[in-house]
Write an enzyme that holds these catalytic residues in place. Structure first.
Site, short mmCIF file in Angstrom:
data_model
loop_
_atom_site.label_atom_id
_atom_site.label_comp_id
_atom_site.label_asym_id
_atom_site.label_seq_id
_atom_site.Cartn_x
_atom_site.Cartn_y
_atom_site.Cartn_z
N THR A 36 0.86 -1.19 0.00
CA THR A 36 0.00 0.00 0.00
C THR A 36 0.89 1.24 0.00
O THR A 36 2.05 1.18 -0.39
CB THR A 36 -1.02 -0.05 1.15
OG1 THR A 36 -1.99 0.98 0.96
CG2 THR A 36 -0.38 0.12 2.52
N ASN A 37 0.36 2.38 0.38
CA ASN A 37 1.12 3.64 0.37
C ASN A 37 0.74 4.45 1.61
O ASN A 37 -0.06 4.00 2.43
CB ASN A 37 0.85 4.40 -0.93
CG ASN A 37 -0.63 4.62 -1.12
OD1 ASN A 37 -1.26 5.36 -0.36
ND2 ASN A 37 -1.22 3.98 -2.12
N ASP A 38 1.28 5.65 1.72
CA ASP A 38 1.11 6.45 2.94
C ASP A 38 -0.21 7.22 3.03
O ASP A 38 -0.41 8.00 3.96
CB ASP A 38 2.25 7.46 3.05
CG ASP A 38 3.51 6.82 3.58
OD1 ASP A 38 3.41 6.02 4.53
OD2 ASP A 38 4.60 7.10 3.05
#
Ligand code: CTP
Ligand code: CA
Length: 229
Positions: free
Chosen positions: A33-35
């Site tokens: 995933t990402n931030d």
């Protein structure tokens, strides 16, 4: 209550907002995933509801409560998000693509947990590109529909963002220099540059995501106005 609300250009407009970071499974216990926290997209959804829009919020996982008055469609993966946008976009007047979408997903899905063994000191994960949802939306776009995208950049902000405005056929592009402290992912503040086709860029100060949402919705309002004639 609805009747007492002042009429705005958004009154009765169907707005589709996407938010959060998509997740791509590696195995039953791991994902990519990402931030993204979803805060910017949720702030936009909240602001649009306050101005009278009929908001559908397609949300990838976040820790946030659904903004009051929105219809929430929960999704997890990029392909689920793509499918939900394809379903809802034809009925929408405006698409705001604030979701942070995974660009790649694991090539194969694994049903059992990947084990470390005595002979695998290194491992390679094969990834394949996901669907570019805004590019798909560009092909579905009817006259009068507006699309808004974001650009997360760590260098050459305006040049990279301008390319996205054109290649994704956007009406508005919100550029984020995520290398700057307090900008973009996760925090409660943001600083953006808003690009559109026929107007000089608008750069905000570093302010709360709620305040940035207000400025973005103001900029978008001009386009809603002009399209109404
Ligand atoms: N986006 C999308 N589908 C994807 C990836 C991104 O619709 N598969 C959307 C995002 O929601 C955002 C915009 O495209 O509104 C730009 O996202 P960004 O990650 O900045 O750009 P990319 O086109 O993915 O290019 P890159 O990550 O290589 O800079
Ligand atoms: Ca990307």
């Amino acid at each position: 209550q609805l009747l007492s609300r002042p009429k705005t250009v958004y009154t009765g407009k169907k707005v589709l907002v996407t938010a959060g970071g998509t997740r791509e499974r590696i195995d039953p216990v791991r994902f990519i995933t990402n931030d993204s926290s979803g805060k910017m997209g949720y702030a936009l959804a909240t602001e649009l509801v306050a101005r009278g829009a009929d908001v559908t919020l397609i949300s990838a996982p976040t820790k946030l409560a659904a903004p009051t008055g929105t219809h929430v469609v929960p999704v997890t993966t990029t392909e689920e998000l793509a499918e939900a946008v394809t379903t809802h976009f034809p009925k929408a007047d405006i698409l705001v693509m604030a979701a942070a979408v995974a660009d790649f997903r694991p090539k194969t899905s694994v049903t059992q947990k990947i084990k470390k063994t005595s002979d695998n000191d290194e491992m390679t994960l094969s990834l394949v590109k996901t669907t570019d949802i805004l590019k798909t939306a560009a092909t579905l776009k009817r006259p009068g529909q507006l699309t808004v995208g974001f650009a997360a950049e760590t260098q050459n902000l305006i040049a990279n963002a301008t390319k996205k405005l054109t290649s994704k056929a956007l009406d508005l592009l919100i550029a984020n220099d995520v290398s700057q402290p307090g900008v973009g992912f996760n925090g409660d503040t943001n600083q953006v540059t808003i690009l559109s086709k026929n107007k000089a860029p608008v750069t905000t100060a570093l302010v709360s995501k709620t305040a940035v949402a207000g400025i973005i919705v103001d900029e978008l309002e001009r386009l809603v106005d002009s399209k109404e004639g």
